[in-house]
Design a protein around this motif. Sequence first.
Motif, PDB file in Angstrom:
ATOM      1  N   LEU A 104      20.129  38.086  63.183  1.00 46.35           N
ATOM      2  CA  LEU A 104      18.893  37.404  63.216  1.00 46.35           C
ATOM      3  C   LEU A 104      18.824  35.969  64.100  1.00 46.35           C
ATOM      4  O   LEU A 104      19.831  35.502  64.293  1.00 46.35           O
ATOM      5  N   LEU A 106      14.451  28.437  55.665  1.00 41.02           N
ATOM      6  CA  LEU A 106      14.867  29.030  57.006  1.00 41.02           C
ATOM      7  C   LEU A 106      13.965  30.269  57.348  1.00 41.02           C
ATOM      8  O   LEU A 106      13.746  30.972  56.419  1.00 41.02           O
ATOM      9  N   LYS A 123      25.514  23.296  52.128  1.00 37.14           N
ATOM     10  CA  LYS A 123      26.799  23.623  52.046  1.00 37.14           C
ATOM     11  C   LYS A 123      26.937  25.133  51.636  1.00 37.14           C
ATOM     12  O   LYS A 123      27.960  25.453  51.440  1.00 37.14           O
ATOM     13  N   LYS A 124      25.923  25.873  51.362  1.00 35.04           N
ATOM     14  CA  LYS A 124      25.938  27.169  50.692  1.00 35.04           C
ATOM     15  C   LYS A 124      25.243  28.234  52.038  1.00 35.04           C
ATOM     16  O   LYS A 124      24.656  27.753  52.855  1.00 35.04           O
ATOM     17  N   PRO A 125      25.403  29.455  51.665  1.00 35.52           N
ATOM     18  CA  PRO A 125      25.022  30.354  52.727  1.00 35.52           C
ATOM     19  C   PRO A 125      23.258  30.357  52.462  1.00 35.52           C
ATOM     20  O   PRO A 125      23.021  30.300  51.421  1.00 35.52           O
ATOM     21  N   PRO A 126      22.723  31.062  53.310  1.00 36.04           N
ATOM     22  CA  PRO A 126      21.073  31.187  52.930  1.00 36.04           C
ATOM     23  C   PRO A 126      21.101  32.435  52.030  1.00 36.04           C
ATOM     24  O   PRO A 126      21.690  33.309  52.010  1.00 36.04           O
ATOM     25  N   LEU A 175      16.597  23.794  52.096  1.00 33.91           N
ATOM     26  CA  LEU A 175      15.924  23.858  53.510  1.00 33.91           C
ATOM     27  C   LEU A 175      15.687  25.421  53.679  1.00 33.91           C
ATOM     28  O   LEU A 175      16.248  26.395  53.141  1.00 33.91           O
ATOM     29  N   TYR A 220      14.325  32.568  54.380  1.00 37.83           N
ATOM     30  CA  TYR A 220      15.510  32.291  53.552  1.00 37.83           C
ATOM     31  C   TYR A 220      15.470  30.643  52.825  1.00 37.83           C
ATOM     32  O   TYR A 220      14.847  29.758  53.433  1.00 37.83           O
ATOM     33  N   GLN A 225      18.068  28.022  51.637  1.00 34.67           N
ATOM     34  CA  GLN A 225      19.703  27.629  51.538  1.00 34.67           C
ATOM     35  C   GLN A 225      19.676  26.130  50.936  1.00 34.67           C
ATOM     36  O   GLN A 225      19.098  25.092  51.400  1.00 34.67           O
ATOM     37  N   PHE A 234      17.241  32.344  63.916  1.00 32.83           N
ATOM     38  CA  PHE A 234      16.660  31.665  62.750  1.00 32.83           C
ATOM     39  C   PHE A 234      16.278  30.564  63.386  1.00 32.83           C
ATOM     40  O   PHE A 234      16.553  29.965  64.603  1.00 32.83           O
ATOM     41  N   GLY A 235      15.177  29.957  62.930  1.00 35.78           N
ATOM     42  CA  GLY A 235      14.393  28.652  63.242  1.00 35.78           C
ATOM     43  C   GLY A 235      15.489  27.527  62.602  1.00 35.78           C
ATOM     44  O   GLY A 235      16.394  27.876  61.896  1.00 35.78           O
ATOM     45  N   ASN A 236      14.938  26.278  62.957  1.00 35.69           N
ATOM     46  CA  ASN A 236      15.812  25.244  62.417  1.00 35.69           C
ATOM     47  C   ASN A 236      15.540  24.619  61.001  1.00 35.69           C
ATOM     48  O   ASN A 236      15.881  23.874  60.517  1.00 35.69           O
TER      49      ASN A 236
END
Lengths: 116, 116
Positions: A105, A90, A40-43, A88, A35, A37, A107-109
């Motif tokens: 899901l 992900l 401040k937005k969704p993946p 970012l 993903y 990202q 998720f990793g960081n």
Amino acid sequence: DTEVTQTPKHLVMGMTNKKSLKCEQHMGHRAMYWYKQKAKKPPELMFVYSYEKLSINESVPSRFSPECPNSSLLNLHLHALQPEDSALYLCASSPQGGHLYNSPLHFGNGTRLTVT
Amino acid sequence: TQLLEQSPQFLSIQEGENLTVYCNSSSVFSSLQWYRQEPGEGPVLLVTVVTGGEVKKLKRLTFQFGDARKDSSLHITAAQPGDTGLYLCAGAASGAGGTSYGKLTFGQGTILTVHP
């Protein structure tokens, strides 16, 4: 601690560089995801691998190239990126493969990528 | 394409206040997931709701899935600074017979800030 490990945590690269992002999970999950990202937005979904085969490519530009060497590893190869690709990135995994790409899901960081 | 409208987009409150985040769609979802993402980390799954009318509680968090499985809400009681983060709802499309298929659809997210 997340069970999905991503490296590196931060990456700065020039537009002519080639780099790779790595993701690893040892939960026996059969689906893995990339993903993107923005702040401040969704993946946004980029790719899905199911049983180590590419199942979904969300019309991602070819400068992003995914690879799944085995059931635990997922790579994202980057080449000739643009500044607007800064984001970012992900990685995520989910237990089931097949058509169930909507399982919860893990998720990793993420890798914070900056393209200069 | 299924859409999930999440509101409010931003929420800034004082410690101890209550709040509700909404996730609405005109489409039916077989299940809906709620995630929280803290700065510098990946989203973490809070809960999955599956049955229409379902209510789940997680300490001070209460999740509801609408009877028609088109909407969901997250209510936080007595918010604390540790609740600060990006809250995301994500829906799994509903296919024939109520089975799920396809990719997750994410809402636009709610950025919650709880001030001490």
